[in-house]
Design a protein around this motif. Structure first.
Motif, PDB file in Angstrom:
ATOM      1  N   VAL A 181       8.699  -0.437   3.498  1.00 56.72           N
ATOM      2  CA  VAL A 181       7.727   0.963   4.862  1.00 56.72           C
ATOM      3  C   VAL A 181       8.619   2.432   4.811  1.00 56.72           C
ATOM      4  O   VAL A 181       9.828   1.708   5.374  1.00 56.72           O
ATOM      5  N   GLY A 182       8.205   2.926   4.608  1.00 53.07           N
ATOM      6  CA  GLY A 182       8.922   4.151   5.480  1.00 53.07           C
ATOM      7  C   GLY A 182       9.836   5.011   3.855  1.00 53.07           C
ATOM      8  O   GLY A 182      10.676   6.458   4.412  1.00 53.07           O
ATOM      9  N   ASP A 183      10.036   4.685   2.872  1.00 51.39           N
ATOM     10  CA  ASP A 183      10.584   4.514   2.176  1.00 51.39           C
ATOM     11  C   ASP A 183       9.596   5.793   1.061  1.00 51.39           C
ATOM     12  O   ASP A 183       8.171   5.628   1.330  1.00 51.39           O
ATOM     13  N   VAL A 227       0.830  -1.138   0.166  1.00 47.62           N
ATOM     14  CA  VAL A 227      -0.136   0.124  -0.409  1.00 47.62           C
ATOM     15  C   VAL A 227       0.796   0.813   0.378  1.00 47.62           C
ATOM     16  O   VAL A 227       2.069   1.534   0.731  1.00 47.62           O
ATOM     17  N   GLY A 228       0.427   2.299  -0.982  1.00 46.12           N
ATOM     18  CA  GLY A 228       1.181   3.500  -0.498  1.00 46.12           C
ATOM     19  C   GLY A 228       0.704   4.725  -0.938  1.00 46.12           C
ATOM     20  O   GLY A 228      -0.732   4.860  -1.497  1.00 46.12           O
ATOM     21  N   LEU A 229       0.619   5.993  -0.433  1.00 48.22           N
ATOM     22  CA  LEU A 229       0.190   6.669  -0.516  1.00 48.22           C
ATOM     23  C   LEU A 229       0.912   8.358  -1.319  1.00 48.22           C
ATOM     24  O   LEU A 229       2.007   8.688  -1.046  1.00 48.22           O
ATOM     25  N   VAL A 230       0.175   8.244  -2.799  1.00 46.83           N
ATOM     26  CA  VAL A 230       1.159   9.572  -3.297  1.00 46.83           C
ATOM     27  C   VAL A 230       0.747  10.733  -2.623  1.00 46.83           C
ATOM     28  O   VAL A 230       0.135  11.592  -1.929  1.00 46.83           O
ATOM     29  N   VAL A 231       2.127  11.299  -2.526  1.00 46.20           N
ATOM     30  CA  VAL A 231       2.533  12.803  -1.994  1.00 46.20           C
ATOM     31  C   VAL A 231       2.924  13.782  -2.739  1.00 46.20           C
ATOM     32  O   VAL A 231       3.106  14.942  -1.821  1.00 46.20           O
ATOM     33  N   LYS A 232       3.525  13.212  -3.955  1.00 45.53           N
ATOM     34  CA  LYS A 232       3.791  14.459  -4.607  1.00 45.53           C
ATOM     35  C   LYS A 232       3.909  14.376  -6.361  1.00 45.53           C
ATOM     36  O   LYS A 232       3.640  12.788  -6.297  1.00 45.53           O
ATOM     37  N   ASN A 233       3.378  15.227  -7.379  1.00 50.18           N
ATOM     38  CA  ASN A 233       3.174  14.853  -8.615  1.00 50.18           C
ATOM     39  C   ASN A 233       4.933  15.696  -9.342  1.00 50.18           C
ATOM     40  O   ASN A 233       3.988  16.915  -8.668  1.00 50.18           O
ATOM     41  N   VAL A 249       5.396   4.563   1.062  1.00 50.48           N
ATOM     42  CA  VAL A 249       5.630   3.294   1.031  1.00 50.48           C
ATOM     43  C   VAL A 249       4.898   3.076   2.620  1.00 50.48           C
ATOM     44  O   VAL A 249       5.428   3.399   2.856  1.00 50.48           O
ATOM     45  N   LEU A 250       3.766   2.566   2.609  1.00 51.84           N
ATOM     46  CA  LEU A 250       3.163   2.338   3.862  1.00 51.84           C
ATOM     47  C   LEU A 250       2.876   0.803   4.307  1.00 51.84           C
ATOM     48  O   LEU A 250       2.944   0.946   5.691  1.00 51.84           O
ATOM     49  N   ALA A 251       2.998   0.124   3.608  1.00 50.94           N
ATOM     50  CA  ALA A 251       2.863  -1.159   3.945  1.00 50.94           C
ATOM     51  C   ALA A 251       3.730  -2.193   2.830  1.00 50.94           C
ATOM     52  O   ALA A 251       3.157  -1.479   1.492  1.00 50.94           O
ATOM     53  N   GLY A 252       4.261  -2.997   2.925  1.00 53.76           N
ATOM     54  CA  GLY A 252       4.528  -4.126   1.960  1.00 53.76           C
ATOM     55  C   GLY A 252       5.959  -4.090   1.414  1.00 53.76           C
ATOM     56  O   GLY A 252       6.618  -2.671   1.901  1.00 53.76           O
TER      57      GLY A 252
END
Length: 692
Positions: free
Chosen positions: A364-366, A303-309, A323-326
């Motif tokens: 995770v954390g990257d 699972v990831g979150l888009v934080v910038k384009n 990267v939130l998980a995996g």
């Protein structure tokens, strides 16, 4: 890649000009090989370099000791609150940068509130300690007075000297002192004792810090009360501080001078020891309509979150994902959940200050950079197809100010629209809409500076020339009474004719209800397959009202009768009949223009409160309440029409000698008075005349 507990995601926040980007320069100079401080390395856009300011979030990875830091360098202007909101949500550690000369500034207080509302742990970093007239003790007192609301704010470091005599730092837990060379090399010399210049501050804050920490840890408190500080192991004290920081109980104050390259290693060391780790934060999402906690574990599905384009002139679109998980590696696929878009990852990069570093895997954390995704919007979720979670995130402020932009050539319209779509992907508080009838494009944002920067980006980044019109307000139209209307569209041409006949009832809905269509046809007087055509025709007519051609809202339309022709009736005939019936009905239903009204919170020094109240009244505002918020400041709550807010910022600044500020968000639409309506109609007619 580093273990999850060896990563820190950190945001640098603060008022415009407080020194965030210089701080980032100093870190890059010390740990990433950047040439010298003051080059604004992360301000990659031409417009940022020209104006010496950041207008979007910049993300960079920095390696320090065994830890990988991901830094967000954020804008400091209120017009870019959207980027600030994104960064506060994306990071685990908020660093509020305060310039020692300027003290606590307007945006600093606003970001403090945003971070506290989002339950984000905060460091305060006082930079420019070397400037003339700096007094650390007075500044700490002001910080405590301003920010201590259910959280303890206390120095973790104190300066050795201050102003031009500033030369080093003392750590109040380890009692270590470090003095720095004056050559801006960042090199330090460890001292055996606390120097004379630091003793007063050391003695003032050391005991307070230790007591604030042990109060958060029962076992440590017992040991401290029985045996004193000598019984406390510094490593255990740091662990307790880390926990208190994560629990939002203590805000540590750090010191340094980015410009003189003093204390950058101590700054990173404090965040390494005290800061929150990515595996200590759990994001909440929605899965199958239920709340779902995303465990920050690498054995979980991705699972990831888009934080910038961003847009690279050579590569194209670049998407930054936390990267939130995996785990993820090149060749993997995921789904952009909100857009339902399947995406394949060809390459994965880590953002470095002068380039991107390709990696074979991330966890995770990257924060990774992925090129050329088909679809990706900021704060959208990307996830493994087995677990299509949507991560929850704070709402963005609504775009409030609009301007028209027009190309000099029709051939450039597609180019402009393509560029605007890319800008919208990179900034969720920016929107645009093309009007094919006028050939105008309407862009909307949080303020005039926001829109000016977007126009500059169009010109400089995307190489398109546009003419900019005046600010536009998003007026709406509605009706005040219930009417019935009828229209028969009958046209005979060669071959089949056109026939559509509708009878409708139009009535007002409560404010904010939008549009409702009711089908009350019985007996097949209009065949079922033409009912959607009537609805479509009405929706089309609602795009331009009858008063000044603004969109129509808050209306219920009931289709109750009509007729059709076996041969000549068609989808388009019923659309035309519905459109005309709606316009005729609206003309007879006492139509009125609605204007957007904003909920405004104005913060002003108490001595200016009366004058500010007067200004609010002069702007057709309605004060809703006033209260003291301490520190000689008052908060006034009011509802003010958006049309009156366009010049409010400079007026407030003038009245309060630059000390007042305000926040605003959309509240409701309200009817305008007849005199205001007449002015709006005249302005609209002028606009149309200019377009012809």
């Amino acid at each position: 890649m580093a273990n999850v507990d060896k990563k820190r995601i950190v945001g640098l926040f603060g008022h415009h000009g407080c020194g965030k980007t210089t701080l980032m320069d100093a870190i890059l100079n010390n740990y990433c090989g950047a040439d010298r401080i003051g080059q604004r390395y992360l301000d990659s856009e031409e417009i940022e370099k020209e104006k010496g300011a950041s207008f979007s979030n910049h993300v960079v990875a920095v390696d320090y000791k065994d830890t990988k830091f991901y830094f967000f360098d954020t804008p400091g202007m209120a017009d870019f609150l959207g980027d600030i909101d994104v960064a506060v949500n994306a990071v685990d550690n908020v660093v509020l940068v305060i310039n020692a000369s300027a003290g606590i500034e307007v945006t600093t207080e606003r970001i403090w509130k945003i971070a506290r509302e989002n339950k984000k742990p905060i460091f305060i970093f006082i930079t420019q300690m070397d400037k003339e007239g700096v007094n650390f003790g007075e500044l700490v007192s002001t910080i405590k007075e301003t920010f201590e609301d259910g959280v303890k704010v206390v120095p973790l470091q104190v300066p050795i000297g201050e102003g031009p005599d500033f030369k080093g730092i003392v750590n109040l837990i380890t009692h270590e002192s470090f003095e720095y060379d004056k050559d801006k090399s960042g090199k330090d010399k460890k001292l055996d004792i606390v120097p004379e210049e630091a003793k007063e501050y050391y003695e003032s804050y050391h005991q307070e810090l230790i007591e604030d920490i042990v109060e958060t840890n029962e076992e440590m408190m017992e040991k401290y009360l029985e045996q004193g500080e000598e019984a406390l192991n510094p490593e255990n004290v740091f662990n307790a501080l880390h926990q208190a920081f994560e629990d939002d109980e203590i805000v540590p104050i750090l010191v340094g001078s980015a410009e003189m390259n003093i204390g950058m290693d101590r700054f990173l060391e404090a965040i390494r020891l005290v800061g929150m780790h990515p595996d200590e934060r759990k994001f909440v999402g929605e899965l199958d309509g239920k709340e779902y906690v995303i465990e920050p574990k690498e054995e979980e599905p991705f699972v990831g979150l888009v934080v910038k384009n961003a847009v690279d002139p050579f590569v194209g679109k670049l998407t930054f994902i936390r990267v939130l998980a995996g785990k993820i590696k090149p060749g993997d696929s995921f789904v952009e959940v909100q857009e339902d878009s399947n995406e394949k990852v060809a390459h994965i990069y880590i953002p470095r200050y002068n380039d991107r570093e390709e990696v074979s895997e991330a966890g995770v954390g990257d924060i990774i950079v992925v090129p050329k995704l088909k679809k990706s919007k900021i704060n959208d979720t990307v996830a493994h197809s087995s677990r299509l979670i949507k991560v929850k995130y704070p709402e963005f402020p609504e775009p409030m100010i609009s301007k028209s932009v027009k190309t000099s050539s029709k051939n450039e319209i597609d180019k402009v629209n393509n560029a605007l779509s890319k800008l919208q992907e990179s900034d969720p508080t920016f929107s645009w809409e093309f009007d094919p009838e006028t050939g105008e494009t309407i862009i909307s944002g949080l303020g005039t500076t926001h829109l000016e920067i977007m126009v500059e980006r169009l010109k400089k980044t995307f190489k398109v020339n546009v003419e900019v019109g005046k600010p536009k307000i998003a007026y709406r139209e509605t009706i005040r009474r219930k009417v019935t209307a009828e229209y028969k569209h009958k046209k005979q041409t060669g071959g089949h004719g056109q026939y559509g006949h509708v009878k409708i009832e139009i009535e007002p809905l409560p404010r904010g209800e939008g549009y409702e269509f009711v089908d009350k046809i019985v007996g097949g007087v209009i065949p079922k397959n033409f009912i959607p055509s009537v609805d479509k025709g009405i929706r089309e007519a609602m795009k331009k009202g009858v008063v000044a051609e603004y969109p129509v809202v808050d209306i219920k339309v009931t289709l109750f009768d009509g007729s059709y022709h076996d041969v000549d009736s068609s989808d388009i005939a019923f659309q035309i009949a519905a459109r005309q019936a709606f316009k005729d009905g609206m003309n007879n239903a006492n139509p009125v223009i609605l204007e957007p009204v904003m909920k405004v919170e104005v913060y002003t020094p108490t001595e200016y409160t009366g004058d500010v109240m007067g200004e609010i009244s002069a702007k057709r505002g309605r004060p809703m309440g006033m209260q003291s918020v301490g520190r000689g400041m008052d908060k006034i709550e009011a509802e003010i029409p958006l049309a009156e807010m366009l010049d409010f910022s400079p007026r407030l600044s003038s009245i309060t000698s630059g000390k007042g500020y305000f926040t605003m968000k959309f509240s409701t639409y309200q009817e305008v008075t007849p005199d205001i309506q007449q002015k709006i109609i005249q302005e609209r007619e002028r606009e149309k005349a200019e377009q012809e």
